[in-house]
Design an enzyme around this catalytic site. Structure first.
Site, PDB file in Angstrom:
ATOM      1  N   ASP A 165       0.844  -1.200   0.000  1.00 31.73           N
ATOM      2  CA  ASP A 165       0.000   0.000   0.000  1.00 31.73           C
ATOM      3  C   ASP A 165       0.879   1.249   0.000  1.00 31.73           C
ATOM      4  OD1 ASP A 165      -2.116  -1.740   0.278  1.00 31.73           O
ATOM      5  OD2 ASP A 165      -2.206  -1.517   2.456  1.00 31.73           O
TER       6      ASP A 165
HETATM    7  N1  URA Z   1      -0.997  -5.977   3.901  1.00 25.10           N
HETATM    8  C1  URA Z   1      -1.537  -4.749   3.912  1.00 25.10           C
HETATM    9  O1  URA Z   1      -2.589  -4.535   4.504  1.00 25.10           O
HETATM   10  N2  URA Z   1      -0.890  -3.764   3.259  1.00 25.10           N
HETATM   11  C2  URA Z   1       0.290  -3.945   2.637  1.00 25.10           C
HETATM   12  O2  URA Z   1       0.851  -2.999   2.079  1.00 25.10           O
HETATM   13  C3  URA Z   1       0.847  -5.230   2.632  1.00 25.10           C
HETATM   14  C4  URA Z   1       0.192  -6.237   3.273  1.00 25.10           C
END
Ligand code: URA
Length: 231
Positions: free
Chosen positions: A101
């Site tokens: 993310d």
């Molecule tokens: N899980 C998440 O919620 N976000 C990420 O960036 C990676 C794994």
């Protein structure tokens, strides 16, 4: 792979330049002139452009330390693309093996080898990814057991695969997963009444982060091969 892709991968030409040369009869495959850019070819074929034999470049394998407020996409959106840190040719041919993310930091693997990245992302390979997670509330004692057994995430039919939770402190844990569903870590903690406030990927398979934020390096042969022997 398609002939136009092969020509691009083995020259500095753009896709439209490659297509134009193919359509105009500048390219032969195993001695036959091919005018259709969609023709399927194999790396072992003899492909000649204007008298010179083409050979695809070797695949590229990169590890990067992702800063916060960057996105794992080839184009900038609200945040800039992670690829802005890669000062190398033909960045658009690269993709990320397991996106993070925008607000997540840490280890990202980048390549143009689709089979290799599949091996990293498919749960069938049991390729483990470890995240350091900061939480809003103190971690409850029963959570490690729940994550080990698998939990049901909102909107999913199947339970999550067994995950390992190690408590670092009241509000900090390490979570190791072998799958990567959309927002998986955040959704797992939300499912047990907690909230992720910081997320950092520390490890994928045998690779750990040894570079500074925003920096990258090519993987060693041993690191590349470590993912080929998974399964
Ligand atoms: N899980 C998440 O919620 N976000 C990420 O960036 C990676 C794994």
């Amino acid at each position: 792979m398609r002939l136009d892709k092969f020509v691009c991968k083995s020259t500095e030409l753009t896709k439209s330049e490659a297509t134009s040369l193919i359509n105009k009869g500048h390219v032969s495959v195993n001695g036959a002139l091919i005018l259709n850019e969609k023709e399927q070819v194999h790396e072992n074929n003899t492909i000649i452009l204007n008298g010179s034999r083409l050979k695809t470049r070797d695949f590229r394998y990169i590890v990067m330390h992702k800063p916060a407020d960057t996105i794992c996409s080839n184009v900038d959106e609200y945040y800039p693309s992670l690829f802005q840190y890669l000062d190398i040719e033909k960045v658009s041919e690269l993709h990320i093996a397991g996106r993070l993310d925008a607000d997540t930091t840490g280890l990202v693997l980048i390549t143009d080898d689709g089979r290799w990245s599949y091996n990293i992302t498919t749960p069938l390979s049991h390729c483990y990814k470890t995240y350091r997670v900061g939480l809003s509330y103190a971690i409850r004692e029963d959570v490690a057991c729940k994550f080990k057994q698998g939990i049901k995430l909102q909107g999913e039919d199947k339970l999550t695969l067994p995950a390992l939770l190690e408590v670092v402190s009241e509000k900090e844990v390490l979570l190791t997963l072998s799958e990567g569903k959309y927002h998986q870590v955040k959704r797992m903690f939300s499912a047990v009444g907690n909230r992720v406030i910081s997320l950092h990927r520390e490890q994928i398979g045998e690779i750990t982060l040894d570079i500074e934020v925003g920096k990258w390096r090519y993987l060693t042969d041993a690191e590349i091969k470590s993912f080929k022997k998974l399964n």
